[in-house]
Scaffold this active site. Structure first.
Site, PDB file in Angstrom:
ATOM      1  N   GLU A   1       0.830  -1.208   0.000  1.00  0.00           N
ATOM      2  CA  GLU A   1       0.000   0.000   0.000  1.00  0.00           C
ATOM      3  C   GLU A   1       0.861   1.254   0.000  1.00  0.00           C
ATOM      4  O   GLU A   1       0.770   2.085   0.904  1.00  0.00           O
ATOM      5  CB  GLU A   1      -0.887   0.016   1.251  1.00  0.00           C
ATOM      6  CG  GLU A   1      -1.797  -1.173   1.402  1.00  0.00           C
ATOM      7  CD  GLU A   1      -2.313  -1.337   2.835  1.00  0.00           C
ATOM      8  OE1 GLU A   1      -1.979  -0.498   3.712  1.00  0.00           O
ATOM      9  OE2 GLU A   1      -3.020  -2.309   3.092  1.00  0.00           O
TER      10      GLU A   1
ATOM     11  N   CYS B   1      -1.672  34.281   9.259  1.00  0.00           N
ATOM     12  CA  CYS B   1      -1.269  34.855  10.544  1.00  0.00           C
ATOM     13  C   CYS B   1      -1.024  33.779  11.594  1.00  0.00           C
ATOM     14  O   CYS B   1      -1.754  33.680  12.582  1.00  0.00           O
ATOM     15  CB  CYS B   1      -2.339  35.800  11.055  1.00  0.00           C
ATOM     16  SG  CYS B   1      -2.765  37.039   9.861  1.00  0.00           S
TER      17      CYS B   1
HETATM   18  N1  LLP Z   1      -1.417   1.986   4.533  1.00  0.00           N
HETATM   19  C1  LLP Z   1      -1.925   2.490   5.667  1.00  0.00           C
HETATM   20  C2  LLP Z   1      -2.760   1.653   6.513  1.00  0.00           C
HETATM   21  C3  LLP Z   1      -1.639   3.822   6.031  1.00  0.00           C
HETATM   22  O1  LLP Z   1      -2.132   4.308   7.156  1.00  0.00           O
HETATM   23  C4  LLP Z   1      -0.819   4.617   5.193  1.00  0.00           C
HETATM   24  C5  LLP Z   1      -0.501   6.001   5.520  1.00  0.00           C
HETATM   25  C6  LLP Z   1      -0.317   4.039   4.016  1.00  0.00           C
HETATM   26  C7  LLP Z   1      -0.641   2.727   3.720  1.00  0.00           C
HETATM   27  C8  LLP Z   1       0.549   4.795   3.055  1.00  0.00           C
HETATM   28  O2  LLP Z   1       1.746   5.194   3.647  1.00  0.00           O
HETATM   29  P1  LLP Z   1       2.945   5.766   2.748  1.00  0.00           P
HETATM   30  O3  LLP Z   1       3.362   4.685   1.794  1.00  0.00           O
HETATM   31  O4  LLP Z   1       2.443   6.966   2.011  1.00  0.00           O
HETATM   32  O5  LLP Z   1       3.995   6.111   3.732  1.00  0.00           O
HETATM   33  N2  LLP Z   1       0.450  12.939   6.179  1.00  0.00           N
HETATM   34  C9  LLP Z   1       1.680  12.298   6.565  1.00  0.00           C
HETATM   35  C10 LLP Z   1       1.666  10.821   6.258  1.00  0.00           C
HETATM   36  C11 LLP Z   1       0.507  10.069   6.854  1.00  0.00           C
HETATM   37  C12 LLP Z   1       0.478   8.612   6.518  1.00  0.00           C
HETATM   38  C13 LLP Z   1      -0.797   7.989   6.924  1.00  0.00           C
HETATM   39  N3  LLP Z   1      -0.933   6.602   6.570  1.00  0.00           N
HETATM   40  C14 LLP Z   1       2.845  13.027   5.898  1.00  0.00           C
HETATM   41  O6  LLP Z   1       2.625  14.021   5.210  1.00  0.00           O
HETATM   42  O7  LLP Z   1       3.996  12.660   6.085  1.00  0.00           O
END
Ligand code: LLP
Length: 432
Positions: free
Chosen positions: A287, A356
């Site tokens: 994922e 702000c």
């Molecule tokens: N699978 C699950 C169950 C997740 O909770 C997430 C991300 C992913 C896959 C994908 O993760 P990735 O491959 O993108 O690392 N907003 C934060 C990141 C939050 C991630 C939340 N879950 C940021 O900007 O760093």
């Protein structure tokens, strides 16, 4: 690896000058490189080789229709976390049969919709959720495919707000409790125990925590497979990318190690994990969000003012924390470069937005070339959790988004008309 680079003095996305896009569409502007998205997907896909696998793009990182369409066309599925995301994916032509539904708070309505659409699996985060899915499926006379999310209690050593694999956070079911949950789940009439899922955190820059978690969970997967005829094991997302300019370049050196620290690449990921996963004889799901979309997007912003306070050189730009919240929220680093390359001395500058709040910044004390009012800056690696986390704070319109493919470019989301922000609001009857 990405396709944002200077051709002469002009920053280009693939073969399109960023300045031309800015002239046409204004700023703040998100620009995505289709070639970068494609290559990241294919790199990971190739690294998994002959292993039976499905890459479900975590669309929470970037859910623009054109991005989803790009990845769907490559054979990707989607990791979704809400009915809204499933609807968006379907609108982009996705096959719900390749979508996995994650998240700790699925409502009955969301479960019903996902069942009707025929998602590949529900990633279940608690026993009450399992019972709820069983109940809703019973009502709809359906059998719900599920994978329970195991929390392996492994520290991903990433930012506190994006680590998910330890018992200190709300995700999944404790490793020790999983077998009991499957035994009880097997008795539920409208549940089909189809897989096991885990995800230990985001922006992991080393393969070690993945290895540790997979190694810990594999004996459990084997037992569950034997008892419940599981078909798949999802090892989640979390592959980190390089945000640091010292490492980031479109040259092959980008993939090399620096200061003795090896950067996590699909090749390393696969070399270390495939030998563990292959013998399971199960389909493996991934994922990834950030790995695919992160370096495939930039946010372009115009310098409105240069404010020198004696102590600081502030570059006040027209993008703000509502457009890209990562620096404010996670102290995240985004490389910043001028759209028109500048030679000469660098000046320590703070790049800040117009909101702000002192959290409204993109960089602090960053050595940047001498730039002035009317110049444009590009914030790199903004393709993941950039636009997707944008808001209307300060009644600021959501930015426009452009997709580039070679010499071609297209507006894939128009800048939000400002009136749309309050279009759903009304005054109370007694205020008329
Ligand atoms: N699978 C699950 C169950 C997740 O909770 C997430 C991300 C992913 C896959 C994908 O993760 P990735 O491959 O993108 O690392 N907003 C934060 C990141 C939050 C991630 C939340 N879950 C940021 O900007 O760093």
């Amino acid at each position: 690896m990405h396709y944002f680079r200077y051709l002469g003095k002009e920053l280009c996305c693939e073969e399109v000058p960023v300045a031309a896009l800015v002239k046409k569409y204004g700023t703040p502007l998100y620009i995505y490189s289709q070639r970068t998205l494609t290559e990241h997907f294919e790199k990971l896909d190739r690294a998994l080789g002959s292993l039976d696998h499905l890459i479900c793009f975590a669309m929470k990182s970037n859910s623009n229709q054109a991005v989803l369409r790009t990845l769907g066309a490559l054979g990707g599925g989607f990791d979704i976390v809400s009915e809204g995301e499933l609807r968006r994916a379907i609108a982009a032509g996705a096959d719900p049969g390749k979508c996995v539904f994650a998240g700790v708070g699925k409502t009955e309505a969301e479960i019903a919709f996902a069942l009707e659409q025929g998602v590949y699996s529900f990633n279940v985060e608690s026993e009450p959720e399992l019972q709820r899915i069983n109940k809703v499926a019973g009502r709809l006379k359906k059998i719900a495919p599920v994978a329970v999310r195991v929390n392996p209690n492994v520290d991903a050593h990433t930012h506190a707000k994006i680590t998910t694999g330890t018992y200190a956070n709300k995700f999944g079911i404790a490793f020790e409790e999983i077998e009991g949950v499957y035994a009880r789940g097997a008795k539920l009439k409208h549940i089909r125990l189809r897989g096991l899922q885990m995800h230990i955190g985001s922006q992991l820059t080393s393969v070690a925590p993945f290895e540790e978690a997979v190694t810990k969970v594999i004996p459990l997967v084997q037992r569950l497979k034997a008892r419940h005829a599981l078909e798949f094991f999802s090892i989640g997302g979390g592959l980190g990318i390089v945000y640091d300019p010292a490492l980031q370049s479109s040259s092959p050196a980008f993939w090399k190690s620096t200061a003795g620290k090896q950067i996590l690449t699909p090749a390393i990921y696969a070399t270390r994990l495939l030998p563990l996963l292959q013998p399971l004889g199960l389909r493996i799901l991934l994922e990834p969000g950030r790995f695919i979309s992160g370096n495939a997007g930039i946010l372009v912003t115009r310098i409105e003012y240069v404010k020198q306070t004696g102590r600081k050189n502030f570059l006040i730009v027209d993008a703000a924390m509502n457009d890209l919240i990562r620096p404010a929220f996670y102290d995240a680093f985004h490389e910043i470069i001028p759209v028109r390359k500048q030679a000469g001395r660098r000046i320590s500058s703070d790049v800040v937005g117009p909101i702000c709040e002192s959290g409204d910044f993109f960089a602090k004390d960053r050595p940047l070339p001498k730039v002035g009012e009317g110049d444009y800056l590009a914030l790199l690696s903004a393709g993941a959790y950039g636009f997707a986390m944008a808001s209307n704070y300060n009644t600021r319109s959501l930015a426009a988004e452009v997709l580039v493919n070679g010499k071609k470019s297209a507006l894939v989301r128009a800048r939000q008309p400002v009136e749309e922000i309050w279009a759903g609001e009304t005054i109370a009857p007694w205020q008329k």
